[in-house]
Design a protein around this motif. Structure first.
Motif, PDB file in Angstrom:
ATOM      1  N   GLU A  49      -0.783  -0.908 -11.869  1.00 19.63           N
ATOM      2  CA  GLU A  49      -1.474  -0.781 -10.587  1.00 19.63           C
ATOM      3  C   GLU A  49      -2.996  -0.784 -10.750  1.00 19.63           C
ATOM      4  OE1 GLU A  49       0.728  -1.723  -8.222  1.00 19.63           O
ATOM      5  OE2 GLU A  49      -0.425  -0.349  -6.954  1.00 19.63           O
ATOM      6  N   ALA A  50      -3.471   0.017 -11.705  1.00 19.03           N
ATOM      7  CA  ALA A  50      -4.916   0.184 -11.831  1.00 19.03           C
ATOM      8  C   ALA A  50      -5.579  -1.022 -12.471  1.00 19.03           C
ATOM      9  CB  ALA A  50      -5.223   1.435 -12.638  1.00 19.03           C
ATOM     10  N   VAL A  51      -4.920  -1.621 -13.442  1.00 18.23           N
ATOM     11  CA  VAL A  51      -5.557  -2.696 -14.202  1.00 18.23           C
ATOM     12  C   VAL A  51      -5.192  -4.064 -13.646  1.00 18.23           C
ATOM     13  CG1 VAL A  51      -5.812  -3.720 -16.503  1.00 18.23           C
ATOM     14  CG2 VAL A  51      -5.619  -1.243 -16.251  1.00 18.23           C
ATOM     15  N   HIS A  52      -3.902  -4.283 -13.454  1.00 16.46           N
ATOM     16  CA  HIS A  52      -3.475  -5.610 -12.993  1.00 16.46           C
ATOM     17  C   HIS A  52      -3.723  -5.781 -11.496  1.00 16.46           C
ATOM     18  CE1 HIS A  52      -1.234  -7.316 -16.520  1.00 16.46           C
ATOM     19  NE2 HIS A  52      -1.513  -6.087 -16.928  1.00 16.46           N
ATOM     20  N   ALA A  53      -3.293  -4.783 -10.708  1.00 13.82           N
ATOM     21  CA  ALA A  53      -3.418  -4.924  -9.256  1.00 13.82           C
ATOM     22  C   ALA A  53      -4.777  -4.430  -8.751  1.00 13.82           C
ATOM     23  CB  ALA A  53      -2.297  -4.147  -8.566  1.00 13.82           C
ATOM     24  N   LYS A  54      -5.547  -3.831  -9.651  1.00 15.42           N
ATOM     25  CA  LYS A  54      -6.882  -3.330  -9.300  1.00 15.42           C
ATOM     26  C   LYS A  54      -6.829  -2.325  -8.148  1.00 15.42           C
ATOM     27  CE  LYS A  54      -9.634  -7.179 -11.043  1.00 15.42           C
ATOM     28  NZ  LYS A  54      -8.584  -8.013 -11.620  1.00 15.42           N
ATOM     29  N   ARG A  55      -5.871  -1.400  -8.253  1.00 15.98           N
ATOM     30  CA  ARG A  55      -5.762  -0.340  -7.236  1.00 15.98           C
ATOM     31  C   ARG A  55      -5.783   1.014  -7.953  1.00 15.98           C
ATOM     32  NH1 ARG A  55      -1.847  -3.939  -4.348  1.00 15.98           N
ATOM     33  NH2 ARG A  55      -0.219  -3.076  -5.671  1.00 15.98           N
ATOM     34  N   PRO A  56      -6.930   1.410  -8.399  1.00 14.80           N
ATOM     35  CA  PRO A  56      -6.987   2.677  -9.140  1.00 14.80           C
ATOM     36  C   PRO A  56      -6.520   3.868  -8.312  1.00 14.80           C
ATOM     37  CG  PRO A  56      -9.201   1.793  -8.747  1.00 14.80           C
ATOM     38  CD  PRO A  56      -8.243   0.743  -8.330  1.00 14.80           C
ATOM     39  N   ALA A  57      -6.747   3.803  -7.014  1.00 15.27           N
ATOM     40  CA  ALA A  57      -6.316   4.927  -6.165  1.00 15.27           C
ATOM     41  C   ALA A  57      -4.802   5.064  -6.208  1.00 15.27           C
ATOM     42  CB  ALA A  57      -6.796   4.705  -4.726  1.00 15.27           C
ATOM     43  N   SER A  58      -4.143   3.924  -6.160  1.00 18.92           N
ATOM     44  CA  SER A  58      -2.681   3.926  -6.227  1.00 18.92           C
ATOM     45  C   SER A  58      -2.225   4.519  -7.569  1.00 18.92           C
ATOM     46  CB  SER A  58      -2.195   2.490  -6.064  1.00 18.92           C
ATOM     47  OG  SER A  58      -0.837   2.421  -6.205  1.00 18.92           O
ATOM     48  N   GLY A  59      -2.916   4.122  -8.630  1.00 21.64           N
ATOM     49  CA  GLY A  59      -2.607   4.677  -9.953  1.00 21.64           C
ATOM     50  C   GLY A  59      -2.808   6.177  -9.992  1.00 21.64           C
ATOM     51  N   ALA A  60      -3.844   6.646  -9.299  1.00 16.56           N
ATOM     52  CA  ALA A  60      -4.115   8.091  -9.278  1.00 16.56           C
ATOM     53  C   ALA A  60      -2.991   8.842  -8.571  1.00 16.56           C
ATOM     54  CB  ALA A  60      -5.448   8.350  -8.592  1.00 16.56           C
ATOM     55  N   VAL A  61      -2.497   8.243  -7.487  1.00 19.10           N
ATOM     56  CA  VAL A  61      -1.390   8.893  -6.758  1.00 19.10           C
ATOM     57  C   VAL A  61      -0.150   8.957  -7.650  1.00 19.10           C
ATOM     58  CG1 VAL A  61       0.138   8.722  -4.757  1.00 19.10           C
ATOM     59  CG2 VAL A  61      -2.284   8.194  -4.522  1.00 19.10           C
ATOM     60  N   MET A  62       0.075   7.873  -8.386  1.00 16.31           N
ATOM     61  CA  MET A  62       1.235   7.865  -9.295  1.00 16.31           C
ATOM     62  C   MET A  62       1.079   8.924 -10.385  1.00 16.31           C
ATOM     63  SD  MET A  62       1.817   3.818  -9.760  1.00 16.31           S
ATOM     64  CE  MET A  62       2.421   2.796  -8.436  1.00 16.31           C
TER      65      MET A  62
END
Lengths: 620, 521
Positions: A192-205
Motif C-alpha cells: 500500500e505505502a510503496v506500490h500504491a503510494k498510500r502511506p495513510a492506508s499503510g498506517a491504518v493497517m
C-alpha cells in the motif's frame, strides 16, 4: 527524481521447457536432499509430533491463536515417520511456497519473468527443516501468509477494499497462524505505502496489526510476547532462528525489489550484465543449485544429526547399528556414549568392549547425569526400564508426558509400565488414549490382549523383562544411578545382569577395584561362560597394584594370555622411561581397547574428571 | 425474497429438523423385552447417589453390550423425559434434566434403561435410583489440571468449571507464564473477590493475590519467614492470611508408591494483607515442631493446623525416618482483636490414631472438621491409603467416612452452605485424581460420592490429566484472566511484605491500618 535509462535487452527467448525442467530438477533435488541427507524421520524423532482424534485434544489447540495450524501440523507431521512420505510432504510444502511466491510476484506485475527468485523461499524452507526443530506449523504459516498476500494484491486497488481485505484476512490469519499474520500485515503495508503510494492506508493497517493481538489477549490466555510472536522462530538464536529471519525478510525485500523504481534500476553495473537469456538462465540455475545445496546441507549440525540418529536407533533397539556409528566417532557427545554403552550391554559386550569405545573419565557415560536426564526424560525412562527400575521408568515417562505431550512412545511406555506394575486401570486409560492415535490402535490392541490373556503377556519380551526385574523391597531412587542404587537393584534381583554389569562398569570407570572379587563370584553365580575381558584386565591390574608376589585366589579365573599381555603392556610402558606422551601413542596402538590403557590415560589426566561432566574428554 | 428460495428455506426450517428428529428416535420400538434383574453397569457410576439440584446432566456410558438404548428418566412427581440412542454413550438433554431436578428436590428420580444387544434382543435393567438433594451446590469448581508430574510442569492450568453446565474456562495457564508452577488457589469464603494462588519459579516466587477483584503479586518472604507461602487460609475478616512456609523435599521410591515428599522445616505465619506485614507467632511457629496446613475456624477465633515434632536428619533415608513423621491435628485459639494466638492444644494426636493428619477444613457452620489421615508425612495425595475423616467439633468424635476408597482420597473443599464437599480421589486408576462430590446432612451422614460429570461420558477413561486442588466457589473467578495474567507477569509491581518484628509477632498487625495495598487496576 531522475532515473537512469537502461538499454532494452535483446528479446532472444529461452525455450519454454527450460524453466519447467529447471523447476522439476530443483524439486527433485530437494526431495533427494530431504530423503537422503536430512531424513524426515529424524525430524519426527526430534519433534515427536502428537496427534489424537479426540475432541479434548483438538479443544486444547482451538483455544489460542495459532492453535489450528499447530493441530494441523500435528496431523501432517505424522507423515514424517516414513522418510519417503515425509520427504514428499516437505517437498510439496516447498513447491506450494514457491508457487505462491510466484503468484505474489505476478500480482505485483513485474515487467518480465522474475528469474528463479520464486524458488529461493523453497530452498530456505528446506534449510529450516535441516535444523530438525522447526515444526510444520512454520510451513503452514508461511503458506497462509503467501496465499493471503497473493490474494491481497489482486483485490481492487482502491483504499477501502484493500483496507477491508487486510483487516479481515489479518483476523483470520491471526487465529490460524498467530504471529505469522505480522508478516502478512507488513507485506500489505509495503504494497500500500510503496506500490500504491498510500502511506495513510499503510498506517491504518499498521494500527490494525497492533490492535489485533492486543484485543486477542482479552479472549485468549496470552502473554504480550506470545500474543505477537507465537509460532515465529525469530526469538531463537540458533541456525533455525537465523534462517527463519532470512525467510521472513525475503518477502518484504521482494516487494521492495519489485517496486517500479527499483525494477528500472539495474542490480548489476552495466559491464557485468549478461545479455544472453540462455547464459543468464544457466547461471541463475547454477546459483540456485548452490543455494539449495547450501540451505539444505549447511544448517545440519553433525553432532546433532548423530545424536538424533543414535537416539532413534536406540528407540528401535538397533544396537549393532549404534555401535557401528559410535565406533567411527573419536569424541562423541556424552549422550551418544550413553546409548553406545547401552548398545554394548544389549549386545552382550559391555564388559568386553567398553573401552574400545571412547569413554569419559568416570561413569557419566554409563548413566545420564541429572541435567541430561531432565532434558531427555523419555530416554531416562527407557534406561530405567532396561535397568529394572520400572517404577522410576514410569515416573520419567510421566515427566516426559508433561514435557513432550502424549507422543506414541510415551503412551506405550506408560501403558506397559502401568500394566507391569499392576495398575491395570491406569493402563486402560493410556490404551484408550492410544486408540485415538492415528497409527496406534494396533499397538493398543496388542497390549490390551495382554491385559486379558496372560499367555500373550508372557510372550512379550518387554513385559517379561519388566516382571522379572520389578522392584520388591523398594529403595530411594538417586540421581544418576550411583553404585548404591545398582546395589539395591541387585539385592532385589541378584540375577539382574544389567545392574551387575553396570555396577562393575561403574567401578571400572571410576577406578575402584576393591570389589572385583565379589563381582567375580557374582558372575559365576549367574553362570557367565567366562569372566569378561575388562574384568580380567582389571583383576591383573589390581594384583599388580597390590604389590603382592603371589596371585590372589580370584586370579585363577584370569586367562594366562591376559597376564602375558599385561606384561607386554608394562614392557612398552617401561621402554619410554616416564615419557607418558610417547608411551601413550605406543600403548594406544597395541592396547587402545584395554582397561589398562583407560587406567593409564585416566591417571595421566590426573583424575580430573571423576565428577559427571558434559565435556567430551575421551580417553583416546 | 423470491418464491423458490422461500420454499427452500421453509423446507430447511421445517422438514429437515423433523427428519433429523425422527431419525434420532428411529430405533424400532422394543418388541419382547427381557428383564435382566439387575441395574445396568454404567461409567461413571452415577447410581445410588444424592444429586445437587443445580448440577449439569450426569451423562454416562453403558458398560453393557448395547447397540441401542432407551432411557426413561422419571421423578417421584411423575415428570420426566425419555431418550433413545445408538451406541453406549448416554447424553442427557440439559433442559429436561434441569426441569426434572427442579421438580424433584428432596425426592428420588429413576432411570429405567433398556438396551438392544447385538442379537437384536431388548433387555430391561432394574432402574437406577438417585436422590435429588434439597441443598444446592456452589455454582463453580476451580481445579488445577495437569499431567501427573513431579519435577516438570509444562502443561499446567487452573480451570474454572461451571457446575450447572459443562463450560470450562482456563484462569491461568503456565504456557503464558514462562512455564512457571502455581498451586493451591485459595478463596475467601467460597467467593472470588478475594483469592490467591502461589506462584513458583516463573514469573516469580510470590503470592498472586486478588482483593476486591484487583490482582497483584505479593512477596511474603521476609527475614523471619524466609520460605515462600503455601497452603494458605483466609481469616473470616478477609484481611488476614495464615500460611505455611517450609522447605519441601521430594524423593522417589523404586517400588510401591513412587513419589514421596517431606518437609525439612515448616512453620506457620500470618500475613495482614492490607499492611503487608508478615509474622511468625511462636505459638504456631515452634522451631521444635513442623507446623503446616492452617485452617481458620469460621468464627475466626481458632486456627486449626497440623504439627509434627522436628526430627533428626542424620540417616534420614537409611533409617527410614520419613516414615516416622506423623502429624497431630492441633488448634490454637486466636484473638481477632489483638491478633494474638493462644497455646496450641492437640485435637487429635498421631499417637492415638497411628496415622498422620493433614488438610483440616472446618465446615462453614463450624460444626464439622473434615481432614485426612495417612500413613505418614503430610503429602497425603501421594499416599494411597489416605482417607477422609469427619470430626464433630461439638463432641470431638471422629470417623472414617464411607465415601473413601482404596486409593488416595484427599484435598477437600466445603460448599458455601456446608452441605456438600468436593475431594480429590484417585479411586479410578490409582494414578490420576478426579473431583468427587458428596453430600453431608445436618447429622454428618455422608452420601455416596460421584465424580464431576462431563459432557463426554468417556472422558475420564481416556484423559491423562489429573484434576487436583478442587475448590468450590459460588461465583465465576474475578477479575478477567487477562488482568490476572498481566498481574502475574508484572513482577516490577510486586508488593514486598515486611516482617512484623519480634515484639509484634505475637499480635500480628492488630490495629494496623496502614494502606500499602494498592492493587493494579
Amino acid at each position: 527524481m531522475k532515473t537512469r535509462t537502461v538499454k532494452p535487452e535483446p528479446q532472444a527467448k529461452i525455450p519454454s521447457a527450460w524453466p519447467i525442467v529447471r523447476d522439476a530438477a530443483f524439486f527433485t533435488a530437494l526431495f533427494l536432499i530431504l530423503l537422503l541427507r536430512i531424513d524426515p524421520s529424524l525430524i519426527y524423532h526430534r519433534q515427536s509430533p502428537v496427534f489424537l482424534l479426540a475432541f479434548d485434544f483438538a479443544a486444547g489447540f482451538l483455544n489460542r491463536p495459532g492453535g489450528p495450524f499447530e493441530w494441523l501440523s500435528g496431523l501432517l507431521s505424522q507423515a514424517l515417520f516414513s522418510p519417503p512420505a515425509g520427504a514428499a510432504l516437505l517437498t510439496a510444502m516447498a513447491w506450494a511456497v514457491s508457487r505462491l511466491t510466484g503468484a505474489l510476484i505476478r500480482g505485483l506485475r513485474p515487467p518480465d519473468r522474475f528469474g528463479f527468485i520464486h524458488l529461493v523461499p523453497a530452498a530456505l524452507l528446506t534449510g529450516l527443516h535441516a535444523c530438525y526443530t522447526v515444526p510444520l506449523s512454520a510451513d503452514l504459516g508461511l503458506l497462509a501468509v503467501l496465499a493471503a498476500a497473493a490474494a491481497f494484491v489482486r483485490v481492487r486497488p482502491k483504499w477501502a477494499p484493500r483496507l477491508a481485505a487486510c483487516f479481515i484476512i489479518s483476523l483470520v490469519l491471526y487465529y490460524l497462524a498467530a504471529g505469522f499474520f505480522l508478516l502478512f500485515t507488513l507485506l500489505c503495508v509495503l504494497i500500500e505505502a510503496v506500490h500504491a503510494k498510500r502511506p495513510a492506508s499503510g498506517a491504518v493497517m499498521t494500527a490494525a496489526a497492533v490492535l489485533i493481538p492486543t484485543a486477542a489477549r482479552r479472549f485468549f490466555i496470552l502473554d504480550p510476547a506470545g500474543a505477537w510472536l507465537s509460532l515465529l522462530d525469530f526469538k531463537r538464536t540458533d541456525t533455525a532462528g537465523a534462517i527463519s529471519l532470512l525467510l521472513a525478510a525475503f518477502f518484504p525485500a521482494l516487494v521492495l525489489l519489485l517496486h517500479p523504481v527499483m525494477r528500472r534500476r539495474p542490480l548489476l553495473p552495466e559491464r557485468f550484465r549478461i545479455r544472453s537469456p540462455r547464459v543468464r538462465f544457466i547461471l541463475q540455475t547454477a546459483a540456485l543449485a548452490v543455494l539449495a545445496a547450501a540451505a539444505a546441507v549447511f544448517p545440519i549440525e553433525k553432532s546433532n544429526r548423530l545424536l538424533l540418529t543414535v537416539d532413534k536407533m536406540a528407540r528401535f533397539r538397533q544396537w549393532e547399528r549404534i555401535l557401528n556409528l559410535a565406533s567411527k566417532e573419536a569424541r562423541p557427545p556424552l549422550t551418544v556414549t550413553f546409548q553406545a554403552n547401552r548398545a554394548l550391554y544389549h549386545s552382550g559386550r559391555l564388559l568386553d568392549d567398553l573401552f574400545t569405545l571412547p569413554q569419559p573419565f568416570g561413569p557419566s557415560g554409563l548413566a545420564l547425569p541429572r541435567k541430561f536426564s531432565e532434558s531427555a526424560p523419555l530416554q531416562e525412562s527407557d534406561f530405567c526400564w532396561d535397568l529394572g527400575s520400572i517404577d522410576e521408568s514410569r515416573h520419567w515417562a510421566l515427566e516426559a508426558l508433561s514435557t513432550d505431550g502424549e507422543t506414541p512412545w510415551i503412551l506405550k511406555r506408560l501403558s506397559l509400565a502401568h500394566f507391569v506394575l499392576g495398575d491395570t486401570a491406569a493402563a486402560v486409560v493410556c490404551l484408550n488414549r492410544m486408540d485415538r492415535g492415528l497409527f496406534l490402535r494396533g499397538d493398543a490392541a496388542a497390549i490390551r490382549r495382554m491385559l486379558s490373556d496372560s499367555a500373550a503377556a508372557a510372550g512379550d519380551p518387554a513385559v517379561l523383562h519388566g516382571r522379572a526385574v520389578i522392584g520388591r523391597t523398594g529403595f530411594i531412587a538417586f540421581n544418576g544411578h550411583p553404585p548404591a542404587e545398582l546395589d539395591s537393584l541387585l539385592r532385589d534381583h541378584p540375577d539382574n545382569r544389567m545392574a551387575l554389569e553396570y555396577r562393575v562398569a561403574t567401578d571400572l570407570l571410576a577406578g575402584r577395584l576393591k570389589d572385583l572379587p565379589d563381582f567375580v563370584r557374582a558372575f559365576r553365580a549367574l553362570d557367565y561362560p567366562r569372566i569378561p575381558r575388562h574384568v580380567e584386565e582389571a583383576l591383573v591390574l589390581r594384583w599388580a597394584l597390590s604389590g603382592e608376589k603371589d596371585p590372589p585366589p580370584e586370579m585363577r579365573v584370569v586367562a594366562p594370555e591376559t597376564v602375558r599381555r599385561f606384561g607386554e603392556f608394562n614392557r612398552v610402558l617401561g621402554r619410554h622411561r616416564g615419557d607418558r606422551a610417547a608411551a601413550g601413542a605406543d600403548l594406544q596402538a597395541s592396547f587402545g581397547g584395554t582397561y589398562w590403557y583407560y587406567a593409564f590415560t585416566r591417571q595421566a589426566a590426573g583424575r580430573r574428571a571423576q565428577a559427571p561432566s558434559s565435556e567430551n574428554r575421551g580417553s583416546r | 425474497m423470491n418464491h423458490p428460495f422461500r420454499c427452500a428455506l421453509r423446507l430447511c426450517l421445517t422438514v429437515l429438523p423433523a427428519a433429523v428428529f425422527f431419525m434420532g428416535c428411529g430405533s424400532p420400538d422394543p418388541g419382547p423385552v427381557q428383564a435382566v434383574g439387575r441395574p445396568p453397569v454404567i461409567e461413571p457410576d452415577y447410581s445410588g447417589i444424592e444429586i445437587p439440584p443445580n448440577l449439569a446432566p450426569l451423562n454416562f456410558r453403558l458398560q453393557e453390550k448395547a447397540e441401542a438404548f432407551r432411557i426413561e428418566a422419571e421423578g417421584a412427581d411423575g415428570t420426566g423425559f425419555r431418550i433413545r440412542g445408538r451406541g453406549r454413550d448416554v447424553i442427557l438433554p440439559a433442559g429436561p434434566w434441569r426441569r426434572l431436578l427442579d421438580a424433584n428436590r428432596g425426592r428420588d428420580i429413576r432411570f429405567s434403561v433398556t438396551v438392544r444387544d447385538s442379537l437384536g434382543q431388548w433387555l430391561r435393567f432394574d432402574p437406577i435410583v438417585n436422590r435429588v438433594s434439597h441443598d444446592s451446590i456452589d455454582g463453580y469448581l476451580v481445579y488445577r489440571k495437569m499431567p501427573p508430574v513431579c519435577v516438570f510442569w509444562k502443561r499446567l492450568s487452573v480451570v474454572e468449571r461451571n457446575l450447572g453446565s459443562f463450560k470450562e474456562r482456563v484462569i491461568l495457564d503456565n504456557r503464558a507464564m514462562r512455564d512457571g508452577c502455581f498451586n493451591c488457589h485459595t478463596f475467601y469464603g467460597n467467593r472470588t473477590d478475594r483469592w490467591l494462588v502461589h506462584l513458583r519459579g516463573a514469573p516469580s516466587t510470590a503470592m498472586l493475590l486478588t482483593v476486591d477483584g484487583r490482582t497483584r503479586l505479593m512477596r511474603t518472604q521476609t527475614e523471619s519467614v524466609p520460605a515462600a507461602a503455601a497452603y494458605a487460609s483466609w481469616h473470616p475478616d478477609g484481611r488476614t492470611l495464615a500460611f505455611a512456609n517450609m522447605k519441601v523435599r521430594q524423593f522417589f521410591h523404586t517400588a510401591g508408591p513412587n513419589r514421596d515428599v517431606y518437609d525439612l522445616t515448616s512453620d506457620l505465619a500470618v500475613c495482614r494483607i492490607d499492611s503487608a506485614v508478615v509474622a511468625a507467632p511462636p505459638e504456631i511457629a515452634d522451631p521444635a515442631r513442623l507446623e503446616t496446613y492452617p485452617a481458620w475456624a469460621p468464627d475466626g477465633k481458632a486456627l486449626y493446623f497440623c504439627s509434627a515434632p522436628a526430627y533428626d536428619t542424620t540417616g534420614f533415608f537409611e533409617r527410614h525416618t520419613y516414615r516416622t513423621i506423623k502429624y497431630d491435628l492441633m488448634k490454637a485459639s486466636h484473638d481477632p482483636v489483638t491478633g494474638g494466638f493462644g497455646r496450641p492444644v492437640t485435637v487429635l494426636a498421631a499417637a492415638k490414631t497411628g496415622l498422620s493428619a493433614t488438610h483440616p477444613r472446618v465446615s462453614p457452620d463450624g460444626r464439622f472438621l473434615l481432614f485426612c489421615l495417612c500413613e505418614y508425612g503430610n503429602f497425603s495425595i501421594y499416599r494411597p491409603g489416605t482417607d477422609l475423616y469427619l470430626m464433630d467439633l461439638r463432641t470431638g468424635d471422629f470417623r472414617r467416612l464411607e465415601c473413601n476408597s482404596g486409593q488416595s482420597d484427599s484435598y477437600h473443599s466445603w460448599s458455601a452452605n456446608g452441605r456438600w464437599f468436593v475431594f480429590s480421589s484417585k479411586r479410578g486408576d490409582g494414578v490420576l485424581a478426579r473431583p468427587y462430590f458428596a453430600h453431608v446432612d445436618a447429622d454428618g451422614a455422608v452420601s455416596r460420592p460421584f465424580v464431576l460429570p462431563q459432557k463426554d461420558p468417556g472422558l475420564y477413561g481416556s484423559h491423562l490429566y489429573t484434576f487436583n486442588v478442587p475448590e468450590l466457589v459460588a461465583e465465576p473467578v474475578r477479575p478477567g484472566r487477562k488482568q490476572i495474567l498481566d498481574a502475574a507477569l508484572d513482577t516490577q509491581r510486586t508488593l514486598n511484605c515486611r516482617s512484623a518484628g519480634p515484639a509484634a509477632a505475637a499480635s500480628v498487625g492488630a490495629g494496623v491500618e496502614e494502606q500499602t495495598w494498592k492493587p493494579a487496576r
